[in-house]
Design an enzyme around this catalytic site. Structure first.
Site, PDB file in Angstrom:
ATOM      1  N   TRP A  21       2.511  -1.183  -5.619  1.00 51.21           N
ATOM      2  CA  TRP A  21       2.452  -2.623  -5.324  1.00 51.21           C
ATOM      3  C   TRP A  21       1.291  -2.927  -4.370  1.00 51.21           C
ATOM      4  CZ3 TRP A  21       6.632  -5.547  -1.938  1.00 51.21           C
ATOM      5  CH2 TRP A  21       6.322  -6.923  -1.905  1.00 51.21           C
ATOM      6  N   ASP A  51       4.897   3.866 -10.060  1.00 53.10           N
ATOM      7  CA  ASP A  51       5.608   2.622 -10.345  1.00 53.10           C
ATOM      8  C   ASP A  51       4.685   1.435 -10.097  1.00 53.10           C
ATOM      9  OD1 ASP A  51       8.175   0.996 -10.676  1.00 53.10           O
ATOM     10  OD2 ASP A  51       7.447   0.297  -8.731  1.00 53.10           O
ATOM     11  N   TYR A  56       1.504  -7.178 -10.109  1.00 56.93           N
ATOM     12  CA  TYR A  56       0.862  -6.665  -8.885  1.00 56.93           C
ATOM     13  C   TYR A  56      -0.650  -6.884  -9.006  1.00 56.93           C
ATOM     14  CZ  TYR A  56       5.312  -4.232  -7.881  1.00 56.93           C
ATOM     15  OH  TYR A  56       6.629  -3.916  -7.624  1.00 56.93           O
ATOM     16  N   HIS A 121      12.126  -6.883 -14.054  1.00 55.14           N
ATOM     17  CA  HIS A 121      11.634  -6.983 -12.673  1.00 55.14           C
ATOM     18  C   HIS A 121      12.517  -7.892 -11.812  1.00 55.14           C
ATOM     19  CE1 HIS A 121       7.687  -7.030 -10.103  1.00 55.14           C
ATOM     20  NE2 HIS A 121       8.750  -6.741  -9.383  1.00 55.14           N
ATOM     21  N   SER A 152      14.962  -3.038 -12.478  1.00 50.66           N
ATOM     22  CA  SER A 152      14.782  -3.050 -11.034  1.00 50.66           C
ATOM     23  C   SER A 152      15.704  -4.150 -10.537  1.00 50.66           C
ATOM     24  CB  SER A 152      13.321  -3.353 -10.697  1.00 50.66           C
ATOM     25  OG  SER A 152      13.155  -3.330  -9.293  1.00 50.66           O
TER      26      SER A 152
HETATM   27  N1  LIG Z   1      11.068  -5.983  -7.030  1.00 48.28           N
HETATM   28  C1  LIG Z   1      10.642  -4.758  -7.206  1.00 48.28           C
HETATM   29  O1  LIG Z   1      10.859  -4.184  -8.244  1.00 48.28           O
HETATM   30  C2  LIG Z   1       9.902  -4.083  -6.090  1.00 48.28           C
HETATM   31  C3  LIG Z   1       9.864  -4.664  -4.835  1.00 48.28           C
HETATM   32  C4  LIG Z   1       9.268  -3.952  -3.789  1.00 48.28           C
HETATM   33  C5  LIG Z   1       8.719  -2.705  -4.017  1.00 48.28           C
HETATM   34  N2  LIG Z   1       8.749  -2.172  -5.284  1.00 48.28           N
HETATM   35  C6  LIG Z   1       8.150  -0.843  -5.567  1.00 48.28           C
HETATM   36  O2  LIG Z   1       8.502   0.068  -4.550  1.00 48.28           O
HETATM   37  C7  LIG Z   1       7.306   0.600  -3.959  1.00 48.28           C
HETATM   38  C8  LIG Z   1       7.541   0.941  -2.511  1.00 48.28           C
HETATM   39  O3  LIG Z   1       7.951  -0.174  -1.755  1.00 48.28           O
HETATM   40  P1  LIG Z   1       6.963  -0.945  -0.766  1.00 48.28           P
HETATM   41  O4  LIG Z   1       5.548  -0.553  -1.081  1.00 48.28           O
HETATM   42  O5  LIG Z   1       7.332  -2.362  -0.837  1.00 48.28           O
HETATM   43  O6  LIG Z   1       7.396  -0.432   0.672  1.00 48.28           O
HETATM   44  P2  LIG Z   1       7.394   0.970   1.398  1.00 48.28           P
HETATM   45  O7  LIG Z   1       7.118   2.058   0.462  1.00 48.28           O
HETATM   46  O8  LIG Z   1       8.629   1.019   2.207  1.00 48.28           O
HETATM   47  O9  LIG Z   1       6.175   0.789   2.432  1.00 48.28           O
HETATM   48  C9  LIG Z   1       4.871   0.965   1.975  1.00 48.28           C
HETATM   49  C10 LIG Z   1       3.859   0.667   3.068  1.00 48.28           C
HETATM   50  O10 LIG Z   1       4.074   1.471   4.221  1.00 48.28           O
HETATM   51  C11 LIG Z   1       2.825   1.881   4.758  1.00 48.28           C
HETATM   52  N3  LIG Z   1       2.782   3.349   4.649  1.00 48.28           N
HETATM   53  C12 LIG Z   1       3.092   4.123   3.566  1.00 48.28           C
HETATM   54  N4  LIG Z   1       2.932   5.422   3.838  1.00 48.28           N
HETATM   55  C13 LIG Z   1       2.522   5.488   5.119  1.00 48.28           C
HETATM   56  C14 LIG Z   1       2.183   6.567   5.977  1.00 48.28           C
HETATM   57  N5  LIG Z   1       2.263   7.834   5.567  1.00 48.28           N
HETATM   58  N6  LIG Z   1       1.792   6.275   7.232  1.00 48.28           N
HETATM   59  C15 LIG Z   1       1.721   5.008   7.668  1.00 48.28           C
HETATM   60  N7  LIG Z   1       2.019   3.934   6.903  1.00 48.28           N
HETATM   61  C16 LIG Z   1       2.421   4.178   5.632  1.00 48.28           C
HETATM   62  C17 LIG Z   1       1.746   1.241   3.908  1.00 48.28           C
HETATM   63  O11 LIG Z   1       1.400  -0.048   4.418  1.00 48.28           O
HETATM   64  P3  LIG Z   1       0.379  -0.327   5.614  1.00 48.28           P
HETATM   65  O12 LIG Z   1      -0.611   0.786   5.628  1.00 48.28           O
HETATM   66  O13 LIG Z   1      -0.211  -1.652   5.336  1.00 48.28           O
HETATM   67  O14 LIG Z   1       1.263  -0.374   6.827  1.00 48.28           O
HETATM   68  C18 LIG Z   1       2.472   1.028   2.608  1.00 48.28           C
HETATM   69  O15 LIG Z   1       1.921   0.027   1.819  1.00 48.28           O
HETATM   70  C19 LIG Z   1       6.271  -0.499  -4.218  1.00 48.28           C
HETATM   71  O16 LIG Z   1       4.948  -0.038  -4.082  1.00 48.28           O
HETATM   72  C20 LIG Z   1       6.635  -0.905  -5.617  1.00 48.28           C
HETATM   73  O17 LIG Z   1       6.135   0.053  -6.534  1.00 48.28           O
HETATM   74  C21 LIG Z   1       9.335  -2.843  -6.308  1.00 48.28           C
END
Ligand SMILES: NC(=O)c1ccc[n+]([C@@H]2O[C@H](COP(=O)([O-])OP(=O)(O)OC[C@H]3O[C@@H](n4cnc5c(N)ncnc54)[C@H](OP(=O)(O)O)[C@@H]3O)[C@@H](O)[C@H]2O)c1
Length: 327
Positions: A21, A51, A56, A121, A152
């Site tokens: 995302w 994913d 996106y 979605h 999802s």
């Molecule tokens: N409705 C849906 O279906 C839906 C909704 C939400 C998410 N998703 C899916 O789930 C995936 C994961 O969720 P998410 O991206 O929302 O949240 P997440 O994985 O909880 O957080 C991701 C964010 O945390 C930070 N991060 C990641 N690894 C890190 C590290 N090692 N050190 C420091 N910061 C780190 C990065 O942002 P920064 O560097 O900017 O801090 C990254 O963009 C999405 O990419 C998407 O594929 C789906």
């Protein structure tokens, strides 16, 4: 990297996979060169499941993944999603005709003849009571436009309803140290049916990394600035719906449980992997260094029973009263 079976698909996917995302949109400025470096590092480290979604960056994330596939010989599985292009986003829009058009567009973006895994979605709840839609998805599989499909979801109740449809291979749901309800009833039901579980938002949008503080700033086009109260989409998608200050306090306590050799990020991801019903966590990442840290979580031994108990207590004390029953 360790691998787990994804539902009944026969695929074995990396238990730490990649959420695409942030490399598409809604997370501030991202540079495609950084994103591609992150994707390549993921493949280098054994990540084989990605994913994404058609919305996106209006296809940007899908197109980056198509490029990754072109540039790498390794077998990778790409899960995408459809439905959020509907405007208004209503149950009636989830029909054969619209989905067929969305699939065609994703096929183009992903430069392929068949989508590996198509997920609805986060549709409105009423969609789970439209068996004809699931019949249409079965037809798309027969036609060869998609290999498998899943959903999802926002809520446990939607997940329980979705897995009544035998064609549903996967459920993507928020599951992390701040969102523990899925483990109570849903995980067992999914395991009985051999449905794969994709744990999304595993780092609570970055809160569980331990790097945020009360002064942290987010760009205006980062959902952590504009969706804290659900202004644009479900508030549970931003910081798992946990109030920011409360989240910071809980993370400080969790950080004290972390074994010295792990970072807070790795502790949060390893905690998710303790649940055998989970197929993989799909942390988002914008940079290669983040990917490496995240993938490293797969290499650690299980967390101690004591750490698991203490983490549950922090959840029950600080987080559960605020969010448990919403999702
Ligand atoms: N409705 C849906 O279906 C839906 C909704 C939400 C998410 N998703 C899916 O789930 C995936 C994961 O969720 P998410 O991206 O929302 O949240 P997440 O994985 O909880 O957080 C991701 C964010 O945390 C930070 N991060 C990641 N690894 C890190 C590290 N090692 N050190 C420091 N910061 C780190 C990065 O942002 P920064 O560097 O900017 O801090 C990254 O963009 C999405 O990419 C998407 O594929 C789906």
């Amino acid at each position: 990297m360790n691998y787990r079976e994804l539902g009944r698909t026969g695929w074995k996917v990396s238990e730490i996979s990649f959420g695409a995302w942030a490399i598409g949109s809604a997370w501030g400025d991202v540079d495609d060169r950084d994103s591609l470096a992150a994707l390549h590092r993921a493949v280098d480290l054994g990540v084989n499941f990605f994913d994404t979604a058609d919305v996106y960056g209006d296809g940007r994330s899908e197109r980056l993944l198509a490029r990754l596939k072109r540039e790498r010989p390794e077998e990778i599985v790409i899960a995408t999603k459809a439905g959020r292009r509907l405007n208004p986003h209503v149950a009636a829009g989830y029909n054969r005709e619209n989905l067929s058009a969305f699939i065609d567009r994703s096929l183009q973006n992903l430069e392929t003849d068949a989508l590996d895994l198509l997920q609805l979605h986060c549709p409105p709840t009423a969609v789970y009571y439209q068996p004809e839609l699931f019949g249409a998805l079965d037809d798309f599989v027969r036609q060869g436009k998609i290999r498998y499909y899943g959903v999802s979801v926002e809520k446990v109740e939607q997940a329980l309803k979705a897995i009544e449809y035998p064609g549903v291979q996967t459920v993507q749901i928020i599951f992390n140290l701040f969102r523990q309800r899925p483990a109570e009833l849903f995980f067992g039901e999914a395991q009985k049916r051999k449905v794969g579980i994709l744990a999304r938002v595993p780092l609570a949008s970055g809160l569980l990394t331990g790097k945020l503080n009360p002064q942290s700033q987010f760009a205006a086009d980062d959902h952590r600035a504009f969706n804290r109260h659900g202004e644009q989409f479900d508030r549970g998608e931003t910081f798992s719906g946990v109030d920011y200050e409360t989240g910071l306090q809980a993370v400080a306590e969790l950080n004290a449980l972390r074994p010295d050799e792990m970072t807070m990020v790795q502790f949060a991801l390893r905690w998710i992997l303790m649940f055998e019903a989970v197929t993989c966590a799909i942390p988002g990442a914008k940079f290669a260094g983040q990917v490496a840290e995240n993938a490293g979580a797969s290499d650690f031994p299980p967390l101690s029973a004591e750490a698991m108990r203490a983490a549950r207590e922090i959840y029950e004390g600080r987080v559960q009263p605020l969010v448990h029953h919403y999702w």
